[in-house]
Design a protein around this motif. Structure first.
Motif, PDB file in Angstrom:
ATOM      1  N   LEU A  30       1.211  -5.070  -3.527  1.00  0.00           N
ATOM      2  CA  LEU A  30       0.177  -5.148  -4.249  1.00  0.00           C
ATOM      3  C   LEU A  30      -1.102  -4.622  -3.676  1.00  0.00           C
ATOM      4  CD1 LEU A  30       0.536  -8.605  -6.564  1.00  0.00           C
ATOM      5  CD2 LEU A  30       0.475  -6.253  -7.337  1.00  0.00           C
ATOM      6  N   ALA A  31      -1.023  -5.099  -2.373  1.00  0.00           N
ATOM      7  CA  ALA A  31      -2.596  -4.933  -1.730  1.00  0.00           C
ATOM      8  C   ALA A  31      -2.578  -3.213  -1.528  1.00  0.00           C
ATOM      9  CB  ALA A  31      -2.437  -5.689  -0.709  1.00  0.00           C
ATOM     10  N   GLU A  32      -1.390  -2.607  -1.600  1.00  0.00           N
ATOM     11  CA  GLU A  32      -1.374  -1.170  -1.264  1.00  0.00           C
ATOM     12  C   GLU A  32      -1.570  -0.371  -2.672  1.00  0.00           C
ATOM     13  OE1 GLU A  32       2.203  -0.831   0.933  1.00  0.00           O
ATOM     14  OE2 GLU A  32       1.046  -1.428   2.709  1.00  0.00           O
ATOM     15  N   ALA A  33      -1.519  -1.219  -3.780  1.00  0.00           N
ATOM     16  CA  ALA A  33      -1.550  -0.326  -4.913  1.00  0.00           C
ATOM     17  C   ALA A  33      -2.802   0.602  -5.363  1.00  0.00           C
ATOM     18  CB  ALA A  33      -1.639  -1.327  -6.260  1.00  0.00           C
ATOM     19  N   GLN A  38      -8.832   8.976  -8.403  1.00  0.00           N
ATOM     20  CA  GLN A  38      -8.770  10.180  -7.524  1.00  0.00           C
ATOM     21  C   GLN A  38      -7.417   9.902  -6.892  1.00  0.00           C
ATOM     22  OE1 GLN A  38     -12.379  11.459  -5.552  1.00  0.00           O
ATOM     23  NE2 GLN A  38     -11.210  13.206  -4.810  1.00  0.00           N
ATOM     24  N   GLY A  39      -7.260   8.790  -6.221  1.00  0.00           N
ATOM     25  CA  GLY A  39      -6.034   8.610  -5.257  1.00  0.00           C
ATOM     26  C   GLY A  39      -4.704   8.599  -6.065  1.00  0.00           C
ATOM     27  N   GLN A  45      -0.021  14.850  -7.493  1.00  0.00           N
ATOM     28  CA  GLN A  45      -0.216  16.219  -7.290  1.00  0.00           C
ATOM     29  C   GLN A  45      -0.950  16.857  -8.341  1.00  0.00           C
ATOM     30  OE1 GLN A  45       3.401  17.892  -6.190  1.00  0.00           O
ATOM     31  NE2 GLN A  45       3.619  16.592  -4.290  1.00  0.00           N
ATOM     32  N   LEU A  46      -1.802  16.239  -9.106  1.00  0.00           N
ATOM     33  CA  LEU A  46      -2.430  16.770 -10.222  1.00  0.00           C
ATOM     34  C   LEU A  46      -4.045  16.859  -9.753  1.00  0.00           C
ATOM     35  CD1 LEU A  46      -1.145  14.033 -12.911  1.00  0.00           C
ATOM     36  CD2 LEU A  46      -0.728  16.487 -12.871  1.00  0.00           C
TER      37      LEU A  46
END
Length: 346
Positions: A30-33, A38-39, A45-46
């Motif tokens: 969850l902390a890495e969500a 932008q991220g 890859q958009l």
């Protein structure tokens, strides 16, 4: 206090951690969500088109997407149906007639801080305002958790209120998402709830098994299976692409623990508003041991007007599902109307 309507209790409970204590894997995930558009777009890859609008929309309702869920999206596809559910967009800032902050009447039903009445025979506890993913169509995206929830000091009063109503047989844990609560707090809550003699069932409404299946740990399964109340888990999957091998494994473990598994979906324009997708969703759910339960029409919450499906298309989809699926795999199509004593069949 009327016993003919449900009680909605908001107990704003936030998971706690201590310095120096290693977090469970699900909390680390969850902390890495992803927490900014932008991220997330870069991961997929958009090109970050309309980024200023997306950032403005996320200031009104923040973005949160676990990496497991992001990895289920198709890279390079700006129209991915999972991405559409979570990516802030300019349409959220359009004032759509008929769309309001409290579409299901939570606030008008409030009897005291955190206490609302809705349906007969069961009570619903808002355990936390926290979610594992922020869905842009969420009917509680404007809910005032900061001043509309019961404090921990009121928990005994909540238990007493339930105890006094002999007709209440089922407790529903919702939120936010009840599985955002850590196991220690959840264990205490469940122990106190199962001590209420008239209760028979414990229902949890959670999107975490779909977006973060790591949450279904052996410790959580032990908590749920050791409780005397009959356990029901209502998942929230809207699209067959959300049904990952990890979710299938988590469902297998929950079923082995004696938990009944149901699913509720929301009908969303550009996500699942075609018969092929809905048929595949029901079939995939059944393959992993989950019964389709509800297909909700969109709650008309401010900021979600672009997800609404036209009435003629709703009627067509209803007929197509009845034609293409066996009856037990057809979810009940319903709308929630503020003040009504039950969900309204469509």
């Amino acid at each position: 206090m009327s016993s003919s309507r449900n009680i909605l209790i908001a107990a704003h409970i936030i998971p706690e951690t201590r310095a120096g204590v290693q977090l469970p894997a699900w909390q680390t995930a969850l902390a890495e969500a992803f927490k900014d558009p932008q991220g997330l777009l870069s991961h997929l890859q958009l090109k970050p088109e309309n980024l200023a609008d997306r950032q403005l929309a996320q200031r009104q309702f923040s973005l949160k997407v676990p990496r497991h869920y992001a990895n289920l999206m198709t890279k390079g596809d700006p129209h991915d149906p999972l991405l559409r559910q979570v990516l802030p967009c300019r349409e959220e800032m359009v004032d759509t007639p008929g769309f309001i902050d409290d579409p299901v009447g939570d606030l008008q039903a409030k009897q005291q801080p955190g206490l609302l009445h809705k349906y007969q025979g069961r009570v619903l506890i808002l355990t936390t305002g926290a979610c594992g993913v922020h869905c842009r169509y969420c009917f509680r995206r404007h809910y005032p958790y900061q001043n509309g929830t019961a404090t921990p000091g009121q928990w005994q009063s909540i238990l007493d209120t339930i105890r006094r109503q002999a007709t209440i047989q089922e407790v529903i844990l919702s939120g936010g998402d009840p599985l955002m609560i850590n196991d220690q707090r959840l264990e205490k809550m469940l122990a106190e709830l199962q001590a209420l003699p008239q209760l028979k069932r414990l229902r949890l409404h959670s999107r975490l098994p779909v977006v973060l299946p790591q949450r279904i740990t052996p410790e959580l399964l032990e908590l749920l299976s050791s409780n005397r109340l009959q356990g029901v888990m209502v998942l929230h999957a809207n699209h067959p692409n959300e049904i990952s091998p990890e979710l299938a494994e988590a469902c297998e473990k929950m079923r082995a623990a004696g938990i009944t598994l149901l699913n509720q979906s929301v009908l969303l324009k550009g996500v699942n508003d075609d018969a092929e997708t809905l048929v595949r969703l029901s079939e995939r759910l059944f393959e992993i041991g989950v019964m389709p339960y509800y297909l909700h029409l969109l709650d008309r919450v401010s900021g979600a007007g672009h997800f609404e499906v036209e009435p003629d298309r709703i009627e067509l989809l209803k007929r197509q599902l009845l034609q293409q699926l066996p009856g037990y795999l057809v979810p009940r199509m319903v709308r929630e109307i503020a003040g009504e004593a039950s969900k309204t069949p469509v």
